[in-house]
Design a protein around this motif. Structure first.
Motif, PDB file in Angstrom:
ATOM      1  N   MET A   1     -70.239  75.999  48.425  1.00 50.69           N
ATOM      2  CA  MET A   1     -68.845  76.014  48.827  1.00 50.69           C
ATOM      3  C   MET A   1     -68.682  76.928  50.037  1.00 50.69           C
ATOM      4  O   MET A   1     -69.389  77.921  50.164  1.00 50.69           O
ATOM      5  CB  MET A   1     -67.995  76.506  47.663  1.00 50.69           C
ATOM      6  N   ARG A   2     -67.736  76.622  50.858  1.00 49.38           N
ATOM      7  CA  ARG A   2     -67.544  77.354  52.111  1.00 49.38           C
ATOM      8  C   ARG A   2     -66.435  78.394  52.023  1.00 49.38           C
ATOM      9  O   ARG A   2     -65.732  78.638  53.000  1.00 49.38           O
ATOM     10  CB  ARG A   2     -67.241  76.367  53.225  1.00 49.38           C
ATOM     11  N   ASP A   3     -66.284  79.009  50.902  1.00 53.67           N
ATOM     12  CA  ASP A   3     -65.214  79.973  50.673  1.00 53.67           C
ATOM     13  C   ASP A   3     -65.657  81.374  51.079  1.00 53.67           C
ATOM     14  O   ASP A   3     -66.497  81.970  50.426  1.00 53.67           O
ATOM     15  CB  ASP A   3     -64.832  79.944  49.189  1.00 53.67           C
ATOM     16  N   LEU A   4     -65.111  81.877  52.155  1.00 53.48           N
ATOM     17  CA  LEU A   4     -65.365  83.252  52.564  1.00 53.48           C
ATOM     18  C   LEU A   4     -64.306  84.185  51.988  1.00 53.48           C
ATOM     19  O   LEU A   4     -64.609  85.297  51.573  1.00 53.48           O
ATOM     20  CB  LEU A   4     -65.396  83.344  54.091  1.00 53.48           C
ATOM     21  N   LEU A   5     -63.064  83.728  51.917  1.00 52.67           N
ATOM     22  CA  LEU A   5     -61.937  84.557  51.495  1.00 52.67           C
ATOM     23  C   LEU A   5     -62.185  85.267  50.168  1.00 52.67           C
ATOM     24  O   LEU A   5     -61.902  86.458  50.041  1.00 52.67           O
ATOM     25  CB  LEU A   5     -60.669  83.702  51.385  1.00 52.67           C
ATOM     26  N   ASN A   6     -62.711  84.585  49.184  1.00 56.16           N
ATOM     27  CA  ASN A   6     -62.917  85.170  47.866  1.00 56.16           C
ATOM     28  C   ASN A   6     -64.204  85.962  47.741  1.00 56.16           C
ATOM     29  O   ASN A   6     -64.529  86.449  46.659  1.00 56.16           O
ATOM     30  CB  ASN A   6     -62.889  84.070  46.797  1.00 56.16           C
ATOM     31  N   GLY A 129     -68.827  92.637  51.979  1.00 52.17           N
ATOM     32  CA  GLY A 129     -69.247  91.318  51.538  1.00 52.17           C
ATOM     33  C   GLY A 129     -70.271  91.370  50.428  1.00 52.17           C
ATOM     34  O   GLY A 129     -70.698  92.442  50.005  1.00 52.17           O
ATOM     35  N   HIS A 130     -70.674  90.207  49.965  1.00 48.49           N
ATOM     36  CA  HIS A 130     -71.624  90.062  48.864  1.00 48.49           C
ATOM     37  C   HIS A 130     -71.182  90.882  47.649  1.00 48.49           C
ATOM     38  O   HIS A 130     -71.882  91.779  47.200  1.00 48.49           O
ATOM     39  CB  HIS A 130     -73.038  90.444  49.313  1.00 48.49           C
ATOM     40  N   PRO A 131     -69.977  90.576  47.132  1.00 46.33           N
ATOM     41  CA  PRO A 131     -69.436  91.350  46.006  1.00 46.33           C
ATOM     42  C   PRO A 131     -70.228  91.129  44.721  1.00 46.33           C
ATOM     43  O   PRO A 131     -70.750  90.047  44.480  1.00 46.33           O
ATOM     44  CB  PRO A 131     -68.004  90.820  45.860  1.00 46.33           C
ATOM     45  N   VAL A 132     -70.276  92.179  43.913  1.00 44.14           N
ATOM     46  CA  VAL A 132     -70.886  92.067  42.591  1.00 44.14           C
ATOM     47  C   VAL A 132     -70.009  91.173  41.730  1.00 44.14           C
ATOM     48  O   VAL A 132     -70.521  90.368  40.947  1.00 44.14           O
ATOM     49  CB  VAL A 132     -71.042  93.472  41.949  1.00 44.14           C
ATOM     50  N   ASN A 133     -68.686  91.289  41.874  1.00 42.73           N
ATOM     51  CA  ASN A 133     -67.732  90.470  41.122  1.00 42.73           C
ATOM     52  C   ASN A 133     -66.846  89.693  42.084  1.00 42.73           C
ATOM     53  O   ASN A 133     -66.168  90.279  42.921  1.00 42.73           O
ATOM     54  CB  ASN A 133     -66.854  91.341  40.219  1.00 42.73           C
ATOM     55  N   ALA A 134     -66.869  88.405  41.970  1.00 41.15           N
ATOM     56  CA  ALA A 134     -66.018  87.546  42.787  1.00 41.15           C
ATOM     57  C   ALA A 134     -65.236  86.639  41.855  1.00 41.15           C
ATOM     58  O   ALA A 134     -65.673  86.377  40.737  1.00 41.15           O
ATOM     59  CB  ALA A 134     -66.867  86.726  43.762  1.00 41.15           C
ATOM     60  N   PRO A 135     -64.054  86.211  42.237  1.00 40.20           N
ATOM     61  CA  PRO A 135     -63.464  86.391  43.548  1.00 40.20           C
ATOM     62  C   PRO A 135     -62.905  87.797  43.734  1.00 40.20           C
ATOM     63  O   PRO A 135     -62.561  88.485  42.774  1.00 40.20           O
ATOM     64  CB  PRO A 135     -62.335  85.341  43.549  1.00 40.20           C
ATOM     65  N   THR A 136     -62.794  88.198  45.005  1.00 39.47           N
ATOM     66  CA  THR A 136     -62.196  89.466  45.326  1.00 39.47           C
ATOM     67  C   THR A 136     -60.674  89.326  45.312  1.00 39.47           C
ATOM     68  O   THR A 136     -60.142  88.223  45.419  1.00 39.47           O
ATOM     69  CB  THR A 136     -62.662  89.953  46.713  1.00 39.47           C
ATOM     70  N   ALA A 137     -59.971  90.429  45.164  1.00 37.76           N
ATOM     71  CA  ALA A 137     -58.508  90.428  45.076  1.00 37.76           C
ATOM     72  C   ALA A 137     -57.880  89.954  46.381  1.00 37.76           C
ATOM     73  O   ALA A 137     -58.357  90.248  47.462  1.00 37.76           O
ATOM     74  CB  ALA A 137     -58.006  91.807  44.726  1.00 37.76           C
ATOM     75  N   ASN A 138     -56.776  89.207  46.243  1.00 36.00           N
ATOM     76  CA  ASN A 138     -55.996  88.794  47.407  1.00 36.00           C
ATOM     77  C   ASN A 138     -54.522  88.907  47.051  1.00 36.00           C
ATOM     78  O   ASN A 138     -54.071  88.227  46.144  1.00 36.00           O
ATOM     79  CB  ASN A 138     -56.353  87.373  47.833  1.00 36.00           C
TER      80      ASN A 138
END
Length: 141
Positions: A1-6, A129-138
């Protein structure tokens, strides 16, 4: 998937509109990479009024939260170069980037003007970047 935001977490480290009027270095906030595997700094140049000004960039890293153990990041741990992250008076409205691949938890940037006698608008964001837990908060918290 091309999701950078999360999968990223942006952090303002030099507020937009920071405008040194002399050659005093601008030191960013310290970035804590806990929970993230990478960091890239994006430096934004606004209006750079002085026709002789140059801006060099340095990245420091360390293990202490206050960076009391700060040392310059060796070139081998940078993605890109500090020279390419620097800019001149002719770079109004441009962005530069510098990444880090080392193992230290904390990083910061220093942008040092030379030949600057006018307001030089700039800002910077750290992209974790490269979060241990995704998705990241928005929005980012």
């Amino acid at each position: 998937m091309r999701d950078l935001l999360n999968n990223i977490h942006p952090v303002t480290v030099i507020p937009p509109g920071t405008a040194p009027t002399d050659n005093t270095p601008v030191v960013s906030a310290i970035v804590d990479r806990l929970g993230f595997g990478s960091v890239t700094f994006v430096i934004l140049a606004g209006a750079l009024a002085d026709a002789d000004a140059t801006f060099t960039v340095r990245m420091d890293h360390g293990d202490a939260a206050d960076l009391s153990d700060a040392e310059a990041v060796p070139d081998a741990l940078l993605v890109g170069t500090e020279a390419l992250a620097g800019f001149t008076h002719a770079d109004d409205g441009k962005a530069r980037k510098l990444g880090y691949v080392g193992g230290k938890r904390y990083q910061r940037l220093t942008v040092t003007p030379a030949g600057n006698a006018s307001a030089a608008n700039l800002g910077a964001v750290a992209i974790l970047g490269h979060p241990v837990n995704a998705p990241t908060a928005n929005p980012p918290a």
